[in-house]
Scaffold this active site. Structure first.
Site, PDB file in Angstrom:
ATOM      1  N   SER A 252      -1.293 -14.907 -76.822  1.00  0.00           N
ATOM      2  CA  SER A 252      -1.790 -16.005 -76.002  1.00  0.00           C
ATOM      3  C   SER A 252      -1.312 -17.370 -76.443  1.00  0.00           C
ATOM      4  O   SER A 252      -1.224 -18.292 -75.623  1.00  0.00           O
ATOM      5  CB  SER A 252      -3.324 -15.985 -75.981  1.00  0.00           C
ATOM      6  OG  SER A 252      -3.836 -16.111 -77.293  1.00  0.00           O
TER       7      SER A 252
ATOM      8  N   HIS B 225      -3.092 -11.285 -71.015  1.00  0.00           N
ATOM      9  CA  HIS B 225      -2.095 -12.198 -70.451  1.00  0.00           C
ATOM     10  C   HIS B 225      -0.889 -11.461 -69.874  1.00  0.00           C
ATOM     11  O   HIS B 225       0.098 -12.103 -69.483  1.00  0.00           O
ATOM     12  CB  HIS B 225      -1.632 -13.183 -71.525  1.00  0.00           C
ATOM     13  CG  HIS B 225      -2.692 -14.139 -71.962  1.00  0.00           C
ATOM     14  ND1 HIS B 225      -2.931 -15.340 -71.320  1.00  0.00           N
ATOM     15  CD2 HIS B 225      -3.604 -14.061 -72.960  1.00  0.00           C
ATOM     16  CE1 HIS B 225      -3.922 -15.968 -71.919  1.00  0.00           C
ATOM     17  NE2 HIS B 225      -4.356 -15.215 -72.913  1.00  0.00           N
TER      18      HIS B 225
ATOM     19  N   LYS C  53      -7.917 -14.027 -65.586  1.00  0.00           N
ATOM     20  CA  LYS C  53      -6.634 -14.737 -65.625  1.00  0.00           C
ATOM     21  C   LYS C  53      -5.887 -14.502 -64.315  1.00  0.00           C
ATOM     22  O   LYS C  53      -6.204 -15.117 -63.310  1.00  0.00           O
ATOM     23  CB  LYS C  53      -5.869 -14.323 -66.878  1.00  0.00           C
ATOM     24  CG  LYS C  53      -6.634 -14.740 -68.148  1.00  0.00           C
ATOM     25  CD  LYS C  53      -5.993 -14.276 -69.409  1.00  0.00           C
ATOM     26  CE  LYS C  53      -6.726 -14.820 -70.630  1.00  0.00           C
ATOM     27  NZ  LYS C  53      -8.128 -14.379 -70.760  1.00  0.00           N
TER      28      LYS C  53
END
Length: 393
Positions: A180, A208, A240
């Site tokens: 990240s 991610h 996300k």
């Protein structure tokens, strides 16, 4: 109280004090922050789905049918057809037999690590893994061996040292899929090969990577073309790319059944609200049916990364939408972020303990919905601020 005040003062004196910013608009390529219109360059909303009309409609429709809250845990009153549909969709996206939802990605990591491992077991963890993995390792009470970041020789050496003596310990290798803060990708095929040699399980946190990497947006295993059964535990979030909230674990039906019966964060938490589940389910559909969003995202990431490198910034190499610009000193990084904001770009500094000392940075993230004009403004702002502060010539 006096002790807390002194500690806060010390945090301030080192340039590490944190405060909240107030966002006054929907998450988009441009946002309103404290009455200023800014290009958003710090969001994890990589595909721009968090305010997509279809997600909003799905959330509203779910509220009309199921109400605003789930009213209880999944095992009592909180399980709806929407929860079951989403788990099926996520398993399909990941190419696994099943999936199980958690209230956050953080809770999913705590649940898996504390449920599957215990005293006498061994966890091999990348040194740059997310804080939730670190805390999950601690909670498990297993022996934790930290290997150098993405260093497969170091991982192999430590596996030989700790595993080569036999025994009945369970062994797990855990890594972020996309890291990240650095934006690089785990060397998953080599991890899988080592796991096969040492009879270890593999766990990858794709927070991610889900929706970002892979031909189908399935994440790190999809990116490398690995069969799903080579990666025993695939973890992700809906907060996300999927534009909602919550976490999930995908894997075998046996794994999911076990977590459903033994994972305390699942058993003792109120289920996610139906509106959140409905919007996440719609996002999974868009990830699958609109691959052009991913293509655009990676095009923008390449242009911005190449542009900043050409200007002379210290940009960590990579190919994801996370683009770290290393500035070193925390005060300098904070000043850089503030000046970017004055130039219309929101990309605040990231400082220790989020990153190692001496590596304070602007963690720039891009979104598929940003325009060519946005990209030009981002690069112009970095040029101006970089020259003002003497970061670039």
């Amino acid at each position: 109280m006096e002790r807390m005040a002194k500690e806060l003062q010390q945090i301030r004196s080192h340039g590490l004090y944190r405060s909240l910013r107030t966002i006054e608009s929907a998450p988009d390529a441009r946002v309103q922050i404290e009455s200023k219109s800014l290009i958003m360059c710090a969001s994890n909303n990589y595909l721009g789905l968090a305010n997509h009309p279809r997600l909003i409609d799905a959330a509203c429709n779910a509220i009309q049918v199921f109400g605003t809250g789930s009213s209880g845990s999944r095992l009592i009153t909180g399980n709806t057809v929407l929860h079951e549909q989403l788990e099926s969709q996520l398993a399909g996206l990941k190419g696994t037999e099943a999936a199980i939802l958690f209230n956050t990605g953080f809770m999913a990591n705590l649940a898996v690590l504390s449920t599957l491992l215990g005293e006498g077991d061994v966890i091999f963890s990348d040194e740059l893994n997310h804080a939730s993995i670190i805390d999950g390792c601690r909670l498990s009470k297993a022996n934790v061996v930290v290997y150098r970041h993405n260093d497969m020789a170091d991982l192999e050496k430590k596996l030989l040292q700790r595993v080569g003596h036999g025994g009945n310990s369970r062994i797990l290798i855990v890594t972020d899929g996309v890291f990240s803060m650095d934006g690089d990708i785990a060397r998953l095929p080599e991890i899988v090969e080592l796991a096969d040699r040492f009879e270890a399980w593999v766990m990858v946190d794709d927070a991610h990577a889900t929706g970002v990497l892979g031909a189908h947006g399935g994440g790190t295993a999809d990116y490398y073309g690995l069969p799903s059964d080579n990666v025993h535990v695939q973890l992700g979030t809906m907060s996300k790319v999927l534009g909602a909230e919550g976490g999930f674990v995908a894997g075998s039906q046996l794994l999911v059944d076990y977590l459903r019966n033994r994972a305390r964060p699942f058993i003792f938490s109120t289920a996610l609200s139906p509106s959140v589940i409905a919007s996440a389910g719609t996002a999974v559909e868009l990830v699958s049916k609109e691959p052009e969003r991913r293509v655009r995202l990676h095009e923008i990431a390449r242009r911005v990364r190449d542009g900043l490198s050409y200007l002379g910034f210290q940009v960590l190499p990579g190919e994801t939408p996370i683009i770290p610009v290393i500035l070193g000193d925390p005060e300098r990084a904070v000043e850089f972020g503030q000046r970017l904001e004055a130039n219309g770009v929101f990309a605040p500094a990231v400082r220790p303990p989020s990153v190692p000392p001496g590596t304070s940075r602007i963690r720039l993230t891009v979104m598929a919905t940003q325009s060519d004009a946005d990209i030009a403004q981002i690069l112009n702002a970095f040029t101006r601020v970089g020259q003002e502060l003497g970061v670039i010539a």
